[in-house]
Write an enzyme that holds these catalytic residues in place. Sequence first.
Site, PDB file in Angstrom:
ATOM      1  CG  ASP A 308      13.865  12.760  23.585  1.00 15.81           C
ATOM      2  OD1 ASP A 308      13.806  12.939  22.739  1.00 15.81           O
ATOM      3  OD2 ASP A 308      13.503  12.330  25.023  1.00 15.81           O
ATOM      4  CD  GLU A 355      13.818  16.141  20.192  1.00 16.45           C
ATOM      5  OE1 GLU A 355      13.243  16.797  19.023  1.00 16.45           O
ATOM      6  OE2 GLU A 355      13.219  15.691  21.353  1.00 16.45           O
ATOM      7  CG  ASP A 408      11.876   8.370  17.685  1.00 14.70           C
ATOM      8  OD1 ASP A 408      11.644   6.987  18.135  1.00 14.70           O
ATOM      9  OD2 ASP A 408      11.457   9.094  18.324  1.00 14.70           O
TER      10      ASP A 408
END
Length: 525
Positions: A308, A355, A408
């Site tokens: 992430d 990511e 998200d």
Amino acid sequence: MSNDTRPSLPPFPSGYRASGLLLHVTSLPTPYGIGDVGPAAIAWMDQLSEAGQSWWQALPLGPTGYGNSPYQALSSFAGNGLLISPDWLIEDGLLTCDDCAAPLSSPFAVDYNAIIPFKHHLLEKAWTNFTKARPAELQIAFQQFCHQQAHWLEDYALFRALKFRYNGAYYLEWPRELVQRVPKVLAQARNDLANQIDQVRFAQFLLFRQSERLQKHARAKGLHLIGDLPFFVSPDSSDVWANPELFLLDDQRRPRFVAGVPPDYFSSQGQLWGNPVYDWEALRQTGYRWCIDRLRALLAHVDVIRLDHFRGFAAAWHVPAGAPTAQSGQWVPGPGGDFFNAVKKELGGLPFIAEDLGLITADIHALRDQFQIPGTRVLQFAFDGTSDNPYLPNNYTSNAVVYTGTHDNPTSREWYEELPASQRQNLWRYLNSPQTASREVAWDLMRLAWSSPAALAIAPLQDLLNLGAEGRMNVPGRAEGNWSWRSTKELLSTADFRKLRDLTRSSNRLRMLAKPAIEKAETAL
């Protein structure tokens, strides 16, 4: 690829094509109000396998704190005790069926206010039964686990016991001697809280034991598991409390800087996340030992890690603590290639997915490509009308992972319903297709992802099910009401997975099975 062959991925080799689904463990259907790593997860993996899928991606699996966000875990090493399967505790003789009557709750959402005390009560009951019966096999396995995991487990168990003592208070609000980790005071706390500490250890033992069983089943089915590692750690975590020297803190152990992102099109004041930032020089001097241990801990449960906020390895936005907005921050270099060289030396490879979303500059692309780490492409970001948009499939490299959307994002159906007319036209023009109803859009995006050049295509389960706003998992910036969506057994219909298998076959992403397995899968579908 045979069931027994598990290639070292990624980077994805030339010609590799596969697919999978994104679903957090908490969203699995169980009779206990929340998904877990027991029979429901086994059934889910069987369903993925029968549909020809090769990958299951979940969100971070750590113990959650305020807001129940998996991205604000109380530890980078521990697992979330809410994911422990009561069914398998019954198998172990630690609980009875009568113990496990769950409170009434919605089958479509996790009621954390009801489920957290329910699960905690089950674990207390299991611990009491364990200490009374003292089953020899479990006793030996428990002691071995505590010894093997002591490098993080000791601090984490004490941290959780102290949080319970102080009614869940942020650790910086504890007595100063505990915040400063005065050895004599810590020793006294360990003595006073010995039973609670052992109970925390035991819950972790149970979860790791069940997770190992789940991973063995995944391997037997030829499935790869993708875990998720937040870049930053929670300010209220055993990570920061036990390792203050690895973060930029003041003498009172408070963050000198906090993480965030600068002002942009979406936020004129930027975003303040509040996480403490790393002291990369201190970490470098240890050979990044804590970071590598953190990776190794997750890789004990999964095959590949989604990194992430990958851009943080190149540079992160540091905001002075106490600043009212993120506007006063500045970019501070991260560890860059030195970190990944150290990781590769220790782990023998880089089993990561980057990511690389958001404000991405050339240096981040260079870092990603230097180590052949696949990047992330999200179709919901693709249709602004520019031909060089990196999220358009004709701009992909093969060593990439394409998503219809992420946790998200809104579901693809909700996204389309809120999409400006100009971007709708861009979408249909790109698909070379007449405009259709919003109920078809999720499937259109899945077909586009599966047909793309990306080695791996993944969709959230909600898109396969054609769900709208009711399937939203997280709304960034919203403090409450996130992370609660659940599937039901009825939603996991055979028809949707048969359709998924057909798409996977037609796009040349079907996982290769032995002939008897293929016949069994097709019979089941």
